[in-house]
Design an enzyme around this catalytic site. Structure first.
Site, PDB file in Angstrom:
ATOM      1  N   ASP A 126       0.822  -1.209   0.000  1.00  0.00           N
ATOM      2  CA  ASP A 126       0.000   0.000   0.000  1.00  0.00           C
ATOM      3  C   ASP A 126       0.865   1.272   0.000  1.00  0.00           C
ATOM      4  OD1 ASP A 126      -2.461   1.330   0.080  1.00  0.00           O
ATOM      5  OD2 ASP A 126      -3.283  -0.083   1.531  1.00  0.00           O
ATOM      6  N   TRP A 161      -3.025   3.269  -5.877  1.00  0.00           N
ATOM      7  CA  TRP A 161      -4.299   3.852  -6.336  1.00  0.00           C
ATOM      8  C   TRP A 161      -4.165   4.669  -7.627  1.00  0.00           C
ATOM      9  CZ3 TRP A 161      -2.549   6.366  -1.571  1.00  0.00           C
ATOM     10  CH2 TRP A 161      -2.597   5.515  -0.481  1.00  0.00           C
ATOM     11  N   ASP A 183     -10.186   3.315  -3.802  1.00  0.00           N
ATOM     12  CA  ASP A 183     -10.824   2.168  -3.140  1.00  0.00           C
ATOM     13  C   ASP A 183     -12.258   1.950  -3.614  1.00  0.00           C
ATOM     14  OD1 ASP A 183      -8.530   1.966  -1.714  1.00  0.00           O
ATOM     15  OD2 ASP A 183      -9.491   1.982   0.259  1.00  0.00           O
TER      16      ASP A 183
END
Ligand code: GLA
Length: 376
Positions: A126, A161, A183
């Site tokens: 992440d 992302w 998300d």
């Protein structure tokens, strides 16, 4: 190269968030096999954020939370492997993970070694709390290098992302998949939004490094960590069809221990899985269509055996007519060819006779075809 087609599996985050433990993981592993998901190709079982203690140990190593994972991660990994599955875990390029647990920044190599010792096969990595002065490409390269030197094949699943122009540099890092969107949430708006975000990124998808549109919400019905409003089965079918047609990794996010028949059927559509897993991994083509309003999305993808995958998606609340001309697919009238259309949800097969396809779609519905090129 660990995986040349989009990875498939299950991930704990969408439904369970921080409420994870080894019982859940063992039961999920059992169910992946019993429900036939492993046979369908869902092979990675991934524990997302919130698995560790908030502090590293005296040797600076990450420590699994002993209340959640009393047997330790090696034992959990062994159990997952004993089922024929592969085992995935989660860390972060920042100081902390998104949920505030220790991240791997400045601990990349020691963490990669730890994961290798435990028997990890997949690392979701992440981007929260990352250094403001070191560009993401260096942070992901570090972990990519650490994994390649850890003595075990561990697939890198990057999760930045799409920020900081991820598409420009992610392939340098050795990542096999990369989150190309923000998300997902269990709402129809989220499905629409992520689909749209993806359109400009299709040129970056390809063999061995896949645009990851985030975990599936199929079968969540509003329950769980990203639950919110939930969707109905028609909407879940459309969501799944888009992810498969676009060649995204297919990571299940619902609680498969209690999934219903409809969910199992959606996740088990073998023809869509074959489209998702098509070895050529070609780029998606967005069709303009004829008078297609904003809510109608028309896409096609050329498959490795010469067939075309064609998806017609009505994202709106009103019934709509999806119409396109075969010219857009490279099949002008002068080619002497047309298409034999086979719909993968059983909505009817037909042969295109006058070079135009026109289909009525209910609200939120889709039709996905595997189309064969044949003589006119
Ligand atoms: C980020 C990721 C999610 C999930 C959470 C965990 O938001 O994008 O997929 O991993 O962190 O905290």
């Amino acid at each position: 190269m660990i995986k040349l087609t989009p990875p498939m599996g299950w991930n704990s985050w969408n439904t369970f968030g921080e409420a994870i433990n080894e019982k859940l993981i063992r039961e999920t592993a059992d169910r992946m096999v019993e429900a036939g998901l492993l046979d369908l190709g869902y092979e990675y079982l991934v524990i997302d954020d919130c698995w560790s203690l908030k502090e590293r140990d005296g040797q600076e190593r990450l420590v699994p939370d002993p209340e959640k994972f009393p047997s330790g991660m090696k034992a959990v990994a062994d159990y997952v492997h004993s089922k024929g599955l592969k085992f995935g875990m989660y860390s972060c390029a920042g100081n902390l993970t998104c949920a505030g647990y220790p991240g791997s920044f400045e601990h990349e190599f020691i963490d990669a070694e730890t994961f290798a010792e435990w028997g990890v096969d997949f690392l979701k990595y992440d981007y929260c709390y990352h250094s403001p002065i070191i560009h993401g490409k260096y942070l992901y390269r570090r972990m990519g290098l650490a994994l390649e030197n850890c003595g075990r094949d561990i697939l890198l699943s990057a999760c930045s992302w799409g920020s900081d122009e991820t598409h420009e540099w992610i392939k340098q890092t050795g990542a096999s998949m990369w989150r190309s969107t923000g998300d997902i949430f269990d709402t129809w708006e989220s499905v629409k939004d992520l689909t749209r975000q993806q359109e400009k990124l299709h040129p970056y998808n390809g063999v061995g490094c896949f645009n990851d549109m985030d975990m599936l919400i199929v079968g969540m019905y509003g329950n769980g960590n990203v639950g919110l409003k939930g969707c109905n089965d028609e909407q879940y079918k459309t969501h799944y069809s888009i992810w498969a047609l676009m060649g995204s990794p297919l990571m299940i996010g619902c609680d498969i221990r209690s999934m219903n028949e409809a969910t199992r059927a959606i996740l088990g559509n073998k023809e869509l899985i074959a489209i998702d897993q098509d070895p050529a991994c070609r780029q998606m083509v967005k069709l303009s269509g004829i008078l297609a309003g904003d809510d109608l999305l028309l896409y096609s993808r050329q498959l490795s055996n010469g067939d075309l995958a064609i998806g017609l998606f009505n994202m709106g609340e009103e019934a709509a007519e999806a119409k396109f001309n075969l010219d857009e697919l490279g099949l002008g009238f002068s080619t002497g060819k047309t298409l034999e259309m086979h719909e993968v949800w059983g909505k009817g097969d037909f042969r295109v006779v006058n070079s135009t396809v026109s289909r009525k779609l209910d609200p939120f519905a889709c039709e996905v075809f595997r189309a064969k090129v044949v003589d006119l």
